[in-house]
Motif scaffolding. Structure first.
Motif: not given
Length: 76
Positions: A51-57
């Motif tokens: 799973v990759l995690i990204y910021t909302r931006e």
């Protein structure tokens, strides 16, 4: 910049969402909002995989670019 999932993330507790454009062969990604506000992304064919995690931006920038056609040349 994305980062890998934290080791203690409980994927089963997340509300994963697939695109309505997903096809029956499962060629799609799924996204879920984390309690921190970040966005988790995974391959729907391998729900137990990475799973990759990204910021909302970061997600907003990607979606905006996709809507603007910035990545269309990759589909030809």
């Amino acid at each position: 910049m994305n980062r890998a999932e934290p080791p203690d993330m409980r994927r089963t507790e997340l509300a994963w969402q697939k695109s309505r454009r997903s096809n029956p062969s499962g060629n799609c990604v799924e996204m879920a909002e984390l309690p921190t506000g970040e966005i988790a992304v995974r391959n729907s064919r391998y729900p137990d995989g990475p799973v990759l995690i990204y910021t909302r931006e970061e997600v907003e920038a990607f979606v905006g670019g996709a809507k603007d056609g910035d990545f269309d040349h990759m589909l030809v």
